[in-house]
Design a protein around this motif. Sequence first.
Motif, PDB file in Angstrom:
ATOM      1  N   PHE A 418       0.806  -1.222   0.000  1.00 18.28           N
ATOM      2  CA  PHE A 418       0.000   0.000   0.000  1.00 18.28           C
ATOM      3  C   PHE A 418       0.841   1.275   0.000  1.00 18.28           C
ATOM      4  O   PHE A 418       0.308   2.367  -0.154  1.00 18.28           O
ATOM      5  CB  PHE A 418      -0.935   0.017   1.216  1.00 18.28           C
ATOM      6  CG  PHE A 418      -1.978  -1.059   1.199  1.00 18.28           C
ATOM      7  CD1 PHE A 418      -2.998  -1.047   0.250  1.00 18.28           C
ATOM      8  CD2 PHE A 418      -1.940  -2.093   2.121  1.00 18.28           C
ATOM      9  CE1 PHE A 418      -3.963  -2.046   0.238  1.00 18.28           C
ATOM     10  CE2 PHE A 418      -2.900  -3.088   2.112  1.00 18.28           C
ATOM     11  CZ  PHE A 418      -3.914  -3.071   1.169  1.00 18.28           C
ATOM     12  N   VAL A 419       2.158   1.150   0.189  1.00 16.17           N
ATOM     13  CA  VAL A 419       3.021   2.329   0.368  1.00 16.17           C
ATOM     14  C   VAL A 419       3.865   2.556  -0.876  1.00 16.17           C
ATOM     15  O   VAL A 419       4.653   1.700  -1.272  1.00 16.17           O
ATOM     16  CB  VAL A 419       3.932   2.153   1.600  1.00 16.17           C
ATOM     17  CG1 VAL A 419       4.875   3.351   1.744  1.00 16.17           C
ATOM     18  CG2 VAL A 419       3.087   1.985   2.858  1.00 16.17           C
ATOM     19  N   ARG A 420       3.705   3.717  -1.482  1.00 17.56           N
ATOM     20  CA  ARG A 420       4.563   4.079  -2.609  1.00 17.56           C
ATOM     21  C   ARG A 420       5.840   4.749  -2.111  1.00 17.56           C
ATOM     22  O   ARG A 420       6.937   4.434  -2.532  1.00 17.56           O
ATOM     23  CB  ARG A 420       3.831   5.021  -3.571  1.00 17.56           C
ATOM     24  CG  ARG A 420       4.745   5.460  -4.720  1.00 17.56           C
ATOM     25  CD  ARG A 420       4.079   6.408  -5.683  1.00 17.56           C
ATOM     26  NE  ARG A 420       5.054   6.908  -6.648  1.00 17.56           N
ATOM     27  CZ  ARG A 420       4.813   7.826  -7.546  1.00 17.56           C
ATOM     28  NH1 ARG A 420       3.603   8.369  -7.620  1.00 17.56           N
ATOM     29  NH2 ARG A 420       5.746   8.227  -8.372  1.00 17.56           N
ATOM     30  N   ASP A 421       5.703   5.717  -1.211  1.00 14.16           N
ATOM     31  CA  ASP A 421       6.871   6.411  -0.669  1.00 14.16           C
ATOM     32  C   ASP A 421       6.543   6.905   0.714  1.00 14.16           C
ATOM     33  O   ASP A 421       5.363   7.039   1.090  1.00 14.16           O
ATOM     34  CB  ASP A 421       7.275   7.588  -1.562  1.00 14.16           C
ATOM     35  CG  ASP A 421       8.761   7.580  -1.889  1.00 14.16           C
ATOM     36  OD1 ASP A 421       9.530   7.137  -1.017  1.00 14.16           O
ATOM     37  OD2 ASP A 421       9.146   8.000  -2.993  1.00 14.16           O
ATOM     38  N   CYS A 422       7.576   7.208   1.480  1.00 11.88           N
ATOM     39  CA  CYS A 422       7.347   7.658   2.855  1.00 11.88           C
ATOM     40  C   CYS A 422       8.542   8.455   3.350  1.00 11.88           C
ATOM     41  O   CYS A 422       9.631   8.402   2.775  1.00 11.88           O
ATOM     42  CB  CYS A 422       7.058   6.476   3.780  1.00 11.88           C
ATOM     43  SG  CYS A 422       8.420   5.290   3.924  1.00 11.88           S
ATOM     44  N   LEU A 423       8.316   9.180   4.431  1.00  8.75           N
ATOM     45  CA  LEU A 423       9.367   9.982   5.052  1.00  8.75           C
ATOM     46  C   LEU A 423       9.188   9.950   6.559  1.00  8.75           C
ATOM     47  O   LEU A 423       8.152  10.385   7.081  1.00  8.75           O
ATOM     48  CB  LEU A 423       9.312  11.418   4.548  1.00  8.75           C
ATOM     49  CG  LEU A 423      10.313  12.396   5.163  1.00  8.75           C
ATOM     50  CD1 LEU A 423      11.741  11.987   4.812  1.00  8.75           C
ATOM     51  CD2 LEU A 423      10.030  13.823   4.699  1.00  8.75           C
ATOM     52  N   VAL A 424      10.179   9.398   7.250  1.00  7.29           N
ATOM     53  CA  VAL A 424      10.181   9.375   8.716  1.00  7.29           C
ATOM     54  C   VAL A 424      10.968  10.579   9.205  1.00  7.29           C
ATOM     55  O   VAL A 424      12.078  10.834   8.730  1.00  7.29           O
ATOM     56  CB  VAL A 424      10.820   8.074   9.250  1.00  7.29           C
ATOM     57  CG1 VAL A 424      11.055   8.157  10.757  1.00  7.29           C
ATOM     58  CG2 VAL A 424       9.943   6.874   8.920  1.00  7.29           C
ATOM     59  N   LYS A 425      10.394  11.323  10.150  1.00 10.80           N
ATOM     60  CA  LYS A 425      11.078  12.504  10.662  1.00 10.80           C
ATOM     61  C   LYS A 425      10.594  12.802  12.076  1.00 10.80           C
ATOM     62  O   LYS A 425       9.507  12.354  12.486  1.00 10.80           O
ATOM     63  CB  LYS A 425      10.833  13.703   9.753  1.00 10.80           C
ATOM     64  CG  LYS A 425       9.374  14.074   9.541  1.00 10.80           C
ATOM     65  CD  LYS A 425       9.254  15.203   8.534  1.00 10.80           C
ATOM     66  CE  LYS A 425       7.815  15.620   8.309  1.00 10.80           C
ATOM     67  NZ  LYS A 425       7.702  16.717   7.313  1.00 10.80           N
ATOM     68  N   PRO A 426      11.383  13.556  12.823  1.00  8.62           N
ATOM     69  CA  PRO A 426      10.967  13.892  14.186  1.00  8.62           C
ATOM     70  C   PRO A 426       9.840  14.910  14.174  1.00  8.62           C
ATOM     71  O   PRO A 426       9.746  15.754  13.279  1.00  8.62           O
ATOM     72  CB  PRO A 426      12.242  14.475  14.802  1.00  8.62           C
ATOM     73  CG  PRO A 426      13.009  15.029  13.646  1.00  8.62           C
ATOM     74  CD  PRO A 426      12.713  14.112  12.493  1.00  8.62           C
ATOM     75  N   THR A 427       8.971  14.826  15.147  1.00  4.06           N
ATOM     76  CA  THR A 427       7.897  15.801  15.305  1.00  4.06           C
ATOM     77  C   THR A 427       7.690  16.053  16.792  1.00  4.06           C
ATOM     78  O   THR A 427       8.214  15.304  17.632  1.00  4.06           O
ATOM     79  CB  THR A 427       6.601  15.308  14.640  1.00  4.06           C
ATOM     80  OG1 THR A 427       5.630  16.344  14.656  1.00  4.06           O
ATOM     81  CG2 THR A 427       6.044  14.081  15.360  1.00  4.06           C
ATOM     82  N   SER A 428       6.967  17.072  17.131  1.00  3.39           N
ATOM     83  CA  SER A 428       6.819  17.448  18.537  1.00  3.39           C
ATOM     84  C   SER A 428       5.375  17.308  18.987  1.00  3.39           C
ATOM     85  O   SER A 428       4.444  17.717  18.286  1.00  3.39           O
ATOM     86  CB  SER A 428       7.295  18.893  18.733  1.00  3.39           C
ATOM     87  OG  SER A 428       7.167  19.275  20.077  1.00  3.39           O
ATOM     88  N   ILE A 429       5.192  16.696  20.144  1.00  2.00           N
ATOM     89  CA  ILE A 429       3.878  16.600  20.787  1.00  2.00           C
ATOM     90  C   ILE A 429       4.023  17.076  22.228  1.00  2.00           C
ATOM     91  O   ILE A 429       4.778  16.480  23.013  1.00  2.00           O
ATOM     92  CB  ILE A 429       3.332  15.157  20.765  1.00  2.00           C
ATOM     93  CG1 ILE A 429       3.075  14.703  19.329  1.00  2.00           C
ATOM     94  CG2 ILE A 429       2.048  15.069  21.590  1.00  2.00           C
ATOM     95  CD1 ILE A 429       2.513  13.296  19.223  1.00  2.00           C
ATOM     96  N   ASN A 430       3.350  18.182  22.556  1.00  3.53           N
ATOM     97  CA  ASN A 430       3.418  18.745  23.911  1.00  3.53           C
ATOM     98  C   ASN A 430       4.854  18.972  24.371  1.00  3.53           C
ATOM     99  O   ASN A 430       5.205  18.725  25.532  1.00  3.53           O
ATOM    100  CB  ASN A 430       2.681  17.844  24.907  1.00  3.53           C
ATOM    101  CG  ASN A 430       1.209  17.682  24.576  1.00  3.53           C
ATOM    102  OD1 ASN A 430       0.564  18.628  24.110  1.00  3.53           O
ATOM    103  ND2 ASN A 430       0.674  16.485  24.809  1.00  3.53           N
ATOM    104  N   GLY A 431       5.672  19.401  23.440  1.00  2.00           N
ATOM    105  CA  GLY A 431       7.061  19.705  23.793  1.00  2.00           C
ATOM    106  C   GLY A 431       8.003  18.520  23.753  1.00  2.00           C
ATOM    107  O   GLY A 431       9.219  18.697  23.882  1.00  2.00           O
ATOM    108  N   ASP A 432       7.476  17.335  23.578  1.00  2.00           N
ATOM    109  CA  ASP A 432       8.323  16.140  23.501  1.00  2.00           C
ATOM    110  C   ASP A 432       8.536  15.753  22.036  1.00  2.00           C
ATOM    111  O   ASP A 432       7.591  15.752  21.234  1.00  2.00           O
ATOM    112  CB  ASP A 432       7.670  14.970  24.239  1.00  2.00           C
ATOM    113  CG  ASP A 432       7.663  15.180  25.734  1.00  2.00           C
ATOM    114  OD1 ASP A 432       8.593  15.828  26.249  1.00  2.00           O
ATOM    115  OD2 ASP A 432       6.723  14.699  26.393  1.00  2.00           O
TER     116      ASP A 432
END
Length: 498
Positions: A418-432
């Motif tokens: 089901f996945v053609r392409d993807c990008l894993v990256k850091p993100t922030s939730i409530n400062g974490d």
Amino acid sequence: MKNKNYFYEMIPADEMARLQYVPTIPQFLEKLKNEYAALPAVSDMATTYTYAEFYERIGRRRKLINGLGLKKGAKIAVWDRNSVDAMELYLAITSAGYVTVMLPATLQEMQMLGSLKKFDVEAMFVREEFRPMCGKVQVKMLSTKEIADTFTPSAEVRKEDLASIFFTGGTTGMPKGVMLSHGNMMRGAFNGMFMPSSVIGNQRYIAFLPFSHIFGIVRGLLACFFTGSLVYSCEDMKAGIGTLPRIKPTCLVLVPGLCEILLGLTKMYGPQFLGGELKLIIAGAANVPPVLIKAFKELNIRLLGGYGLTESSNLVSGNANVEEYPESVGPAYPEQEYKFVNGELWIKGDHVMMGYYNDPEATAATMEDGWLKTGDLVHEDENGYLYIDGRIKNIIVLKNGENVLPESIEEKFYMNQFVRDCLVKPTSINGDEVIGIEILPRMEMFKDATPETIQKTIQGVVDEINKELPPFARIITMKVRTEDFKRTGSLKVDRRNS
């Protein structure tokens, strides 16, 4: 390498005996004339030149270049599309003892002017289409169509002499000019001609990948000439794709993004869209998803991947056993040394660059005692197959000190249909800081599906893969993309700008 004969046994023994490495481009041209004189070499679909005619035309180009009055070793740029002119000019400039700088056709005026200055270019061959942007050019300028009436022989050059400068992001991320010698280019071409089939004089290619990119010039052009193959020019990508049914290529050199496009067109118009004689695709410059390998296998086309860098004259490893080792980039090519230093792959050999042009600091940071530090974290299995774990510069360092390799997670998603392409990256939730992912689905798998159904299906993929990941590396946020990622010139996902 565990099996030193892996590559040499791919090609029939009688052909392999004729395919000997030569260390300079002038010697390469003599080899082509002597071995393949009567075979067709290049074509723009209107005119086809044999190797003997191609050799003669390159010599006439040299005559013109020598008349410019430049000192040997001077830098000469070629600003063109993938034309027969560009093919001839690359070989003429280098065989005349000068240094070729192949400028990307996509450059804008200020980028072009900056490149001429950065690489100390003294003359430039320009496609007429680009001439309106050359009003401020202060070097000698000629049309890519110009050619002399008489032939002049190649210059005397050494294996160690600089032949070409190519653009790269480098192993440390900043744009640089990679200096490649005659020996570097010829080793790259020699490595590139290995593939599991008869190769001499019976292959037809289309030069889709730009000659300003190391993969395009080494594997998409020089390696084809090494085997006496016929190469069709491709001055326009969209128009070039439309020529597939007429040219009937037997082998193509592509990036995975182009493979996706061809697969989609084949599903739309049927397998004959590819010409009916395509047996092999060599893909590189980006991750080759196993799903893509499987899809082409169903069309009786083998999609083979590999691994390389501009700094290594393109090729470091190649995988002819993708069915058995779909996640590997294959064993290392012969005539090179390699080792792992804290997980990073280091390589040494006559394919390794001379350094970065006018950048001794970057060169010193990338090279040590002749070893090239690739910047890639790699491991090897018991059979000598290499696996790319990720780029050192892409490592995500979490607040708790844990390191996450985004590519190692992305690789798991590429295995999913089901996945053609993807990008894993850091993100922030409530400062974490946590791990997030953006996924571009294979929309052909979701005919008539609602956005809610697509979201639910992709979330299910994330949930299943999370079960395989350690707690600190699990995906916390997920976004389904409805538009493509921003991409680099080689159609890889642009990590910095996506």
